[in-house]
Design an enzyme around this catalytic site. Structure first.
Site, mmCIF file in Angstrom:
data_model
loop_
_atom_site.group_PDB
_atom_site.id
_atom_site.type_symbol
_atom_site.label_atom_id
_atom_site.label_comp_id
_atom_site.label_asym_id
_atom_site.label_seq_id
_atom_site.Cartn_x
_atom_site.Cartn_y
_atom_site.Cartn_z
ATOM 1 N N ASP A 36 -40.870 -14.160 16.957
ATOM 2 C CA ASP A 36 -41.536 -12.991 17.526
ATOM 3 C C ASP A 36 -42.950 -12.891 16.959
ATOM 4 O O ASP A 36 -43.336 -13.646 16.060
ATOM 5 C CB ASP A 36 -40.744 -11.703 17.256
ATOM 6 C CG ASP A 36 -40.294 -11.606 15.802
ATOM 7 O OD1 ASP A 36 -41.059 -12.033 14.909
ATOM 8 O OD2 ASP A 36 -39.182 -11.115 15.557
ATOM 9 N N ASP A 38 -45.794 -10.031 15.515
ATOM 10 C CA ASP A 38 -45.980 -8.666 15.035
ATOM 11 C C ASP A 38 -47.458 -8.347 14.895
ATOM 12 O O ASP A 38 -48.300 -9.247 14.760
ATOM 13 C CB ASP A 38 -45.293 -8.478 13.679
ATOM 14 C CG ASP A 38 -43.791 -8.690 13.748
ATOM 15 O OD1 ASP A 38 -43.214 -8.427 14.819
ATOM 16 O OD2 ASP A 38 -43.202 -9.126 12.747
ATOM 17 N N ASP A 118 -44.016 -9.615 1.479
ATOM 18 C CA ASP A 118 -43.080 -10.248 0.551
ATOM 19 C C ASP A 118 -43.568 -11.596 0.035
ATOM 20 O O ASP A 118 -43.714 -11.792 -1.167
ATOM 21 C CB ASP A 118 -41.684 -10.358 1.183
ATOM 22 C CG ASP A 118 -41.692 -10.956 2.583
ATOM 23 O OD1 ASP A 118 -42.755 -11.447 3.040
ATOM 24 O OD2 ASP A 118 -40.628 -10.934 3.237
#
Length: 257
Positions: A36, A38, A118
């Site tokens: 996907d 983002d 992260d």
């Protein structure tokens, strides 16, 4: 992805900063197909909704996000987040006693947002306006070297969100990367923190782990770091020291399917 670029360009026309961000660039640079796309922006969720109106819906309490819909495709749009160590408004930021983030809606700059991501390989921001890719933590070099590295202090980052330990395993298996020593060392000790994650989220993460096409490698990494037992505690009594029980052989067989 045309839809992600459309979201970025529309936000930029309204005077906001906006970038296509994260794992899609990691995958594209590795010549893999992204799952996907983002978008990250300095627009607040309510401002994003005002731009896209009925095409947009706001979701989440722990992380407030906007989903912009293009038929069956959803472009996830998040507002830049900041560190909130000194923020004391429980409606915006809240930690559990174990250090886990229960609410994370303190907004900041793109630089602060990059610091909150992260892994270094996920802190990549693309601006179609000038065709530049911003890399704040040498993520591109880490990709070239096959190295997975947490941003910030690993113990703190795992305590904030224990699911990051599972993401470490998923990326190692999926991307054929190794986890650097400082990011690797605390996992076995902190693995029990996964008990604090809601079952629905753990189930979703387990599907991502075991349906990625890298079942055997994922299983072995989960066992190596003491994470498999946290996800499937009912199987633990059937395990042996040599990892040769019927249950373990069956799991390995199923992992090949």
């Amino acid at each position: 992805n045309r839809n992600a670029l459309t979201v970025v360009e529309k936000l930029q026309r309204q005077g906001y900063e906006a970038y296509v961000v994260g794992g899609c660039w990691r995958d594209l640079l590795l010549c893999k197909k992204p799952k996907d796309f983002d978008v990250a922006t300095n627009a607040r969720p309510e401002q994003i909704q005002a731009v896209f109106q009925r095409q947009c819906r706001l979701v989440g309490r722990r992380f407030r996000l906007a989903h912009v819909m293009f038929g069956s495709e959803i472009i996830e749009v998040e507002t830049f987040r900041a560190c909130h160590a000194e923020h004391h408004n429980d409606k915006l930021a809240k930690h559990s006693e174990a250090g886990m983030l229960l609410r994370d809606n303190v907004y900041g700059t793109i630089e602060q947002d990059a610091e909150r991501r992260d892994f270094t390989v996920n802190a990549l921001y693309y601006d179609p306006q000038d065709n530049t890719l911003r890399d704040y933590f040498n993520g591109i070099d880490d990709l070239k070297n096959g190295k997975l590295r947490l941003i910030g202090d690993p113990i703190t980052r795992y305590q904030e969100d224990p699911v990051r330990m599972l993401r470490s395993v998923r990326f190692m298996a999926k991307l054929d990367m190794f986890l650097e020593k400082p990011s690797e060392q605390p996992i076995r000790e902190l693995a029990p923190l996964l008990k604090n994650i809601p079952p629905a989220r753990l189930f979703d993460e387990s599907l991502k782990l075991l349906q990625s096409g890298n079942g055997v490698k994922t299983y072995k990494l989960l066992r190596q770091y003491g994470l498999f037992e946290q996800l499937f505690p009912s199987l633990t009594p059937f395990f042996t020291e040599k990892e040769d029980s019927l249950a373990e052989r069956m799991i390995l067989t199923l992992s090949f399917i």
